[in-house]
Motif scaffolding. Sequence first.
Motif, PDB file in Angstrom:
ATOM      1  N   ILE A   1      44.917  43.514  34.228  1.00 40.97           N
ATOM      2  CA  ILE A   1      45.027  43.540  35.690  1.00 40.97           C
ATOM      3  C   ILE A   1      46.416  44.058  36.095  1.00 40.97           C
ATOM      4  O   ILE A   1      46.553  44.850  37.022  1.00 40.97           O
ATOM      5  CB  ILE A   1      44.767  42.126  36.282  1.00 40.97           C
TER       6      ILE A   1
ATOM      7  N   TRP B   1      41.321  48.090  47.394  1.00 41.37           N
ATOM      8  CA  TRP B   1      41.954  47.713  46.135  1.00 41.37           C
ATOM      9  C   TRP B   1      41.579  46.292  45.745  1.00 41.37           C
ATOM     10  O   TRP B   1      41.262  46.001  44.599  1.00 41.37           O
ATOM     11  CB  TRP B   1      43.468  47.878  46.245  1.00 41.37           C
ATOM     12  N   ARG B   2      41.604  45.366  46.733  1.00 39.11           N
ATOM     13  CA  ARG B   2      41.298  43.963  46.421  1.00 39.11           C
ATOM     14  C   ARG B   2      39.875  43.789  45.929  1.00 39.11           C
ATOM     15  O   ARG B   2      39.607  42.979  45.038  1.00 39.11           O
ATOM     16  CB  ARG B   2      41.523  43.088  47.650  1.00 39.11           C
TER      17      ARG B   2
ATOM     18  N   GLU C   1      38.357  41.443  37.727  1.00 40.51           N
ATOM     19  CA  GLU C   1      38.657  40.081  37.266  1.00 40.51           C
ATOM     20  C   GLU C   1      37.381  39.348  36.875  1.00 40.51           C
ATOM     21  O   GLU C   1      37.349  38.620  35.888  1.00 40.51           O
ATOM     22  CB  GLU C   1      39.400  39.301  38.342  1.00 40.51           C
TER      23      GLU C   1
ATOM     24  N   ARG D   1      39.825  44.986  42.364  1.00 41.16           N
ATOM     25  CA  ARG D   1      40.529  44.041  41.495  1.00 41.16           C
ATOM     26  C   ARG D   1      39.680  42.794  41.239  1.00 41.16           C
ATOM     27  O   ARG D   1      39.600  42.305  40.115  1.00 41.16           O
ATOM     28  CB  ARG D   1      41.847  43.672  42.164  1.00 41.16           C
TER      29      ARG D   1
ATOM     30  N   THR E   1      47.016  47.430  38.174  1.00 44.09           N
ATOM     31  CA  THR E   1      47.803  47.376  39.414  1.00 44.09           C
ATOM     32  C   THR E   1      48.929  48.408  39.386  1.00 44.09           C
ATOM     33  O   THR E   1      49.102  49.186  40.337  1.00 44.09           O
ATOM     34  CB  THR E   1      48.403  45.958  39.602  1.00 44.09           C
TER      35      THR E   1
END
Lengths: 118, 195
Positions: free
Chosen positions: B34, B11-12, B19, B15, B38
């Motif tokens: 974002i 997930w990170r 970004e 993300r 999420t």
Amino acid sequence: MKPGKQAAFLANWTSQARKGFLELLVLNLLGRREHYGYELVERIRDSSGIEINDGTLYAILARLQKEGFIQHRWEHLEKGPARKYYDLTPDGKNALKEMRAVWEDMAGAVRKSGARNV
Amino acid sequence: MFEDIEAERTWRRYRLRAELILGAVSRDIRRQLIEDLTAHVRESVAQDACDLPEAERVRNALARLGDPADFVAPLIADAVVKAPPRAGSGWRAALAAVAIGGARAGRAAVALGTAGIGALMGILSIGNIVAPDRIGVFRLSADDFQVRLLGLAEGGGDPVLAPSLGLAVGALGAVLMWRAASAAQRLLSEIMMDL
């Protein structure tokens, strides 16, 4: 037109037509009642049969919110993740009315002008 | 956000990529998107079949979301086409116009200079082939060289440019002129697009 070229043309045309259509569809669904994002994706998939990436919807929501057509509120559930509910603003309701009229006009024009022998 | 380390890492990564891609849009839209992604991934993972490992459910949710580069593209296009006006935008616009104008003037000068050098090299090369005893580079003494382009005066000295070297100079001149023409064409297109 060669089949490959025709397919590419149709894919491009569909993508262009879909952009405006999806915005109208989102506003239409929110015009009935508020929805949270995940629910909206499911509804679009069920009601239109259109296969879209979920991310496309969020880009549309961001755009509509920037235009001031939708607003949101958070709902924190006891069980499960918090949900962000979207709803139409008064400007959004007006825009929806206008967009529906344009859509009806376009659909009517297509029906009237449709060739019978196709 | 997720208990499973692999799920969290997946997930990170997603993300972070989103970004980075969203760097071109305003901070408000970036934050909102974002936040939405999420919430969506949380919900999507919660709704997915519970017998699947969390990491797989996250991967499924991200696959359904799609590549951020695809769905973010219209927002970036929006941001580029209609950037919102800010306070003091008149001054900013004037400064930006001066900066752009200055940069373009500099590029035009470089293109012109390159074209000039290319033209001189071309003249030197052709002249050297036609009249090698009057046009070219001549050695007058051990450390004294003279470049003669027009060959009007009888200056003496030994010709340094051999025909092959003269041709090479000509080819280099042609390349410089071609590059100058390309740069000028690009510059003109930019200016025409701004009009």
